[in-house]
Design an enzyme around this catalytic site. Structure first.
Site, PDB file in Angstrom:
ATOM      1  N   ARG A 104       0.886  -0.857  -0.400  1.00 57.92           N
ATOM      2  CA  ARG A 104      -0.536   0.392   0.237  1.00 57.92           C
ATOM      3  C   ARG A 104       0.647   1.291  -0.004  1.00 57.92           C
ATOM      4  O   ARG A 104       0.737   1.823  -0.509  1.00 57.92           O
ATOM      5  CB  ARG A 104      -0.519   0.212   1.301  1.00 57.92           C
ATOM      6  CG  ARG A 104      -1.681   0.667   1.281  1.00 57.92           C
ATOM      7  CD  ARG A 104      -3.224   1.271   2.543  1.00 57.92           C
ATOM      8  NE  ARG A 104      -2.265   0.818   3.517  1.00 57.92           N
ATOM      9  CZ  ARG A 104      -3.144   0.816   4.645  1.00 57.92           C
ATOM     10  NH1 ARG A 104      -4.731   0.359   4.233  1.00 57.92           N
ATOM     11  NH2 ARG A 104      -2.923   0.892   5.672  1.00 57.92           N
ATOM     12  N   GLU A 159     -16.083   5.925   3.578  1.00 56.36           N
ATOM     13  CA  GLU A 159     -16.406   5.894   5.270  1.00 56.36           C
ATOM     14  C   GLU A 159     -15.722   6.552   6.054  1.00 56.36           C
ATOM     15  O   GLU A 159     -16.380   7.797   6.048  1.00 56.36           O
ATOM     16  CB  GLU A 159     -14.276   5.182   4.404  1.00 56.36           C
ATOM     17  CG  GLU A 159     -13.428   7.000   4.316  1.00 56.36           C
ATOM     18  CD  GLU A 159     -12.004   6.420   4.259  1.00 56.36           C
ATOM     19  OE1 GLU A 159     -10.895   6.150   4.998  1.00 56.36           O
ATOM     20  OE2 GLU A 159     -11.519   5.739   2.555  1.00 56.36           O
ATOM     21  N   LYS A 181      -3.291   6.452   1.597  1.00 57.85           N
ATOM     22  CA  LYS A 181      -2.972   6.474   2.782  1.00 57.85           C
ATOM     23  C   LYS A 181      -1.700   8.128   2.926  1.00 57.85           C
ATOM     24  O   LYS A 181      -0.985   7.845   3.846  1.00 57.85           O
ATOM     25  CB  LYS A 181      -2.253   5.988   3.319  1.00 57.85           C
ATOM     26  CG  LYS A 181      -2.436   5.788   5.164  1.00 57.85           C
ATOM     27  CD  LYS A 181      -1.898   4.115   6.480  1.00 57.85           C
ATOM     28  CE  LYS A 181      -2.675   4.334   7.577  1.00 57.85           C
ATOM     29  NZ  LYS A 181      -3.950   5.080   7.229  1.00 57.85           N
TER      30      LYS A 181
END
Length: 406
Positions: free
Chosen positions: A150, A288, A252
């Site tokens: 990620r 989210e 992220k």
């Protein structure tokens, strides 16, 4: 399944020829017996995989030794906050080059130029994962290669070089083992691991930074819910948005999190636990919560918003999907509407810190919908137990997700 890269650099320890890992780390100072003994070494050309229980040789480019004194902490009252530990890991590289060699250094402040890319233009990423201690003394990591992958995906979006999966893995292993005395006893919590990737080089005009720093630090944290699972109360945000199509919501990056603070603060001032965001185009599809993915349960069906660039591909999210399917649930990754949310039997969130967080109520446009009357839904409890037992080594790892360090 990937195979760890084997470089030509080697060393000899106790008569064995050892591979230097791609992060340039071999444990070479003889005084550091505890850390050296905790690492099993891989002979040259021996197959190595990330799911193997073998931890490859790690070189610490310093004469630092691992303290053996017992940590004076009240493990029963350990919260989810920063505790200063012994060591952190640092590795640097220039733009257009590759990360090559890192080192463990004492945990502490770092020096950075006021014109650093991370400070001026937000060129930074972070990850979060945990290490657990078993009753037999073993130390476990949960799917660390997924965090590495990620970070690589995020670094491409943010125009940054990134450590390879193997470098990431070795850095995490070295940092955890160097701080092993800070890992809570079984059942008392975990060692939270925070890898950072930042543009540390100075740059005045808008451009990628000329230098980058990869840093890993750790902190012991207690169980997120002291008294077991505790339902949270969410409010649906209809005006502010966490992410937009084509933006950075799916990686992220550090900027994603500051952006939620205003709406989150306003929600908490009104007594809510957190905010649930909608898509910025139609304002009717779930995205989210501030730092968690969301799931909606109806009968034997579990639905969660599909990953389409505005939602972070959570590793806990991914794991819960597999655990739920293994337990016989039908799981769908698809657009989920507010109407489906309000009509659900049960709702829960997932994230590294909480694992599974049951939702007690949702408030949308002033209308409050409560879920269940006994607090925690059966599905939330079942999935939380199933995943945490895997993470802590209390259940058979049929998925091949656990990496053992000892």
């Amino acid at each position: 399944m990937e195979t760890a890269a084997v470089l030509s650099n080697t060393a000899t320890v106790a008569g064995r020829r050892l591979v230097r890992d791609t992060g340039g780390l071999l444990l070479r100072h003889p005084a550091n017996k505890k850390l050296r003994n905790q690492l099993r070494f891989t002979p040259v050309n021996a197959p190595t995989t990330y799911r193997s229980v073998i931890a490859r040789a790690v070189e610490v480019d310093s004469s630092l030794s691992v303290p053996s004194e017992t940590v004076d902490l009240n493990w029963d009252n350990l919260g989810f906050g920063l505790v200063h530990t012994d060591y952190m890991y640092v590795m640097k590289c220039s733009l257009g080059e590759s990360f090559t060699k890192g080192e463990l250094v004492p945990f502490g402040n770092i020096e950075i130029n006021p014109s650093a890319g991370v400070l001026n233009y937000g060129q930074g990423l972070f990850e979060g994962l945990k290490a657990y201690r078993k009753e037999d003394g073993n130390v476990l990591l949960f799917r660390p290669e997924e965090n590495a992958k990620r970070m690589i995906a995020g670094s491409e979006r943010m125009c940054m070089p990134s450590p390879s999966v193997d470098q990431f893995m070795q850095a995490v292993k070295a940092t955890v083992l160097a701080n092993e005395r800070w890992i809570p006893p079984p059942g008392k919590g975990s060692l939270y691991i925070r890898p950072l990737l930042m543009g540390s080089g100075s740059v005045l005009g808008l451009a990628p930074a000329p230098e980058y720093t990869f840093l890993v630090y750790v902190s012991p944290v207690g169980n997120y819910f002291k008294e077991g699972l505790s339902p949270i109360n969410l409010v649906v945000e209809t005006e502010m948005h966490r992410a937009t199509p084509g933006g950075t919501g799916g990686v992220k990056t550090i900027g994603n999190y500051a952006a939620v603070l205003k709406a989150q603060g306003a929600a908490k001032a009104k007594g809510y636990s957190d905010v649930l965001y909608l898509d910025s185009t139609h304002k009717k599809y779930l995205e989210e919560v501030s730092s968690c993915n969301i799931f909606v349960v109806k009968g034997n069906t579990i639905s969660t918003p599909d990953i389409k660039g505005t939602i972070l591909p959570g590793i806990t999210r991914k794991s819960i999907i597999d655990v739920a399917r293994d337990q016989g649930f039908e799981v769908f990754e698809k657009p989920v509407t507010v109407d489906e949310l309000l009509d659900a039997d049960e709702v829960f969130c997932t994230g590294t810190a909480v694992v599974v967080s049951p939702v007690g109520s949702i408030t949308y446009l002033g209308k409050r919908v409560a879920y269940g009357s006994s607090g925690v839904g059966l599905v939330s409890q079942q999935l939380y137990s199933g995943l945490t037992r895997l993470q802590m080594g209390l259940a058979d790892d049929k998925m091949g997700w656990i990496v053992e360090l000892k």
